[in-house]
Every structure is written in C-alpha cells, then in structure tokens.
Design a protein around this motif. Structure first.
Motif, PDB file in Angstrom:
ATOM      1  N   LEU A 242     -59.434  17.631  74.934  1.00 21.99           N
ATOM      2  CA  LEU A 242     -58.303  16.741  73.820  1.00 21.99           C
ATOM      3  C   LEU A 242     -57.837  16.363  75.918  1.00 21.99           C
ATOM      4  O   LEU A 242     -57.614  15.028  75.834  1.00 21.99           O
ATOM      5  N   LEU A 243     -57.307  17.406  76.879  1.00 23.68           N
ATOM      6  CA  LEU A 243     -57.102  16.351  77.974  1.00 23.68           C
ATOM      7  C   LEU A 243     -58.043  14.668  78.673  1.00 23.68           C
ATOM      8  O   LEU A 243     -57.163  14.031  78.984  1.00 23.68           O
ATOM      9  N   VAL A 244     -58.962  15.328  78.430  1.00 24.01           N
ATOM     10  CA  VAL A 244     -60.414  14.328  78.750  1.00 24.01           C
ATOM     11  C   VAL A 244     -59.687  13.029  77.612  1.00 24.01           C
ATOM     12  O   VAL A 244     -59.503  11.807  78.587  1.00 24.01           O
ATOM     13  N   THR A 245     -59.763  13.841  76.744  1.00 23.75           N
ATOM     14  CA  THR A 245     -59.361  12.524  75.428  1.00 23.75           C
ATOM     15  C   THR A 245     -58.365  11.614  76.267  1.00 23.75           C
ATOM     16  O   THR A 245     -58.335  10.223  75.934  1.00 23.75           O
ATOM     17  N   MET A 246     -56.415  12.556  76.398  1.00 22.59           N
ATOM     18  CA  MET A 246     -55.986  12.395  76.654  1.00 22.59           C
ATOM     19  C   MET A 246     -56.368  10.475  78.103  1.00 22.59           C
ATOM     20  O   MET A 246     -55.545   9.698  77.919  1.00 22.59           O
ATOM     21  N   GLN A 247     -56.697  11.077  78.628  1.00 22.19           N
ATOM     22  CA  GLN A 247     -56.730  10.271  79.497  1.00 22.19           C
ATOM     23  C   GLN A 247     -57.642   8.978  79.992  1.00 22.19           C
ATOM     24  O   GLN A 247     -57.426   7.748  79.908  1.00 22.19           O
TER      25      GLN A 247
ATOM     26  N   GLU B 197     -57.118  30.145  70.767  1.00 17.03           N
ATOM     27  CA  GLU B 197     -58.093  30.433  72.106  1.00 17.03           C
ATOM     28  C   GLU B 197     -58.910  29.689  71.998  1.00 17.03           C
ATOM     29  O   GLU B 197     -60.369  29.426  72.519  1.00 17.03           O
ATOM     30  N   ALA B 198     -58.701  28.417  71.602  1.00 14.20           N
ATOM     31  CA  ALA B 198     -59.951  27.360  71.674  1.00 14.20           C
ATOM     32  C   ALA B 198     -60.148  26.605  72.909  1.00 14.20           C
ATOM     33  O   ALA B 198     -59.487  25.312  72.739  1.00 14.20           O
ATOM     34  N   TRP B 199     -60.268  27.798  73.810  1.00 12.48           N
ATOM     35  CA  TRP B 199     -60.251  26.662  75.223  1.00 12.48           C
ATOM     36  C   TRP B 199     -61.144  25.168  75.448  1.00 12.48           C
ATOM     37  O   TRP B 199     -60.977  24.130  75.807  1.00 12.48           O
ATOM     38  N   HIS B 200     -61.974  25.480  75.322  1.00 11.80           N
ATOM     39  CA  HIS B 200     -62.950  24.300  75.345  1.00 11.80           C
ATOM     40  C   HIS B 200     -62.209  23.011  74.586  1.00 11.80           C
ATOM     41  O   HIS B 200     -62.517  22.196  75.250  1.00 11.80           O
TER      42      HIS B 200
END
Length: 121
Positions: free
Chosen positions: A107-112, A99-102
């Motif tokens: 991580l999605l931002v880092t991926m991009q 539940e560490a959605w932040h």
C-alpha cells in the motif's frame, strides 16, 4: 428514527447523512451495520465520498478485518472516489493489526504511485 430508517434503506440519504450514519454506527460498535449501510448507499442514488469509505475502512480496522479494509480501498480506486492519505493510513493500520505487513508495504508503494504521500501514523 431517521438513522434507523436510513440504515434499513427506507430513506435515500445524501452523502452527509451517509457519513454521519456510518460514523455513528462505527462509534456504537455496530460495525456490520456500518458496512451494510455503505453498501445500501452505494446501490442507491447517493454517491459515497472519500469520508464514507474511510469511515467504513476504520470500522473494518476496529473489527480486525484487514482484508475487507483493503477490498474497500480497492473499490474506491476502481470508482470515482480517489483514496486519500487518511484512507491509505487507515487501511495500513488495519494491515498492521492483522500482521499483514506485506500488504501494508504494498500500500505504501501504491500510495507513491498514485501521488498520495504518506505521513506519520
């Protein structure tokens, strides 16, 4: 026997043996040993690859240790092993379970930013 010796650090293993050992230990629910084996291999002459880290991250996910999964992903990024979509997806899954959605969104931002494009998990 060879696996047991590799896990104890008595055998300097190549990356294929490393990945096999980590995967086998994960499948046998020996998560701590899998993570310890990755550490032993990192400290030896063998160099873990993206599969080594991704398998260890998967072990963290199964154990519910999302922070440790994130830490392993960070270690990858700092070294010579570039995380791939599997590494990120597995770490995001660990964050979701914890539940560490932040962190998952981060991580999605880092991926991009790293030019690794997410797929459907």
């Amino acid at each position: 026997m060879r696996l047991r010796n590799a896990v104890r650090g008595d055998l300097v293993s190549d990356v294929i043996t490393c990945n096999s050992a980590i995967g086998a230990l994960e499948n046998c629910e020996q998560i701590q040993q899998a993570l310890r084996h990755l550490t032993v291999v990192r400290d030896s002459d063998s160099v873990p690859n993206v599969m080594s880290y991704s398998t260890a991250i998967s072990a963290c996910t199964k154990l519910g240790r999302w922070q440790q999964a994130v830490d392993l992903l960070s270690v990858m990024g700092e070294g010579t092993v570039k995380p791939n979509v599997v590494s990120y997806n597995t770490t995001i899954s660990a964050c979701r379970k914890g539940e560490a959605w932040h962190r998952a969104i981060g991580l999605l931002v880092t991926m991009q930013r790293e030019d690794v494009w997410p797929d459907v998990i």
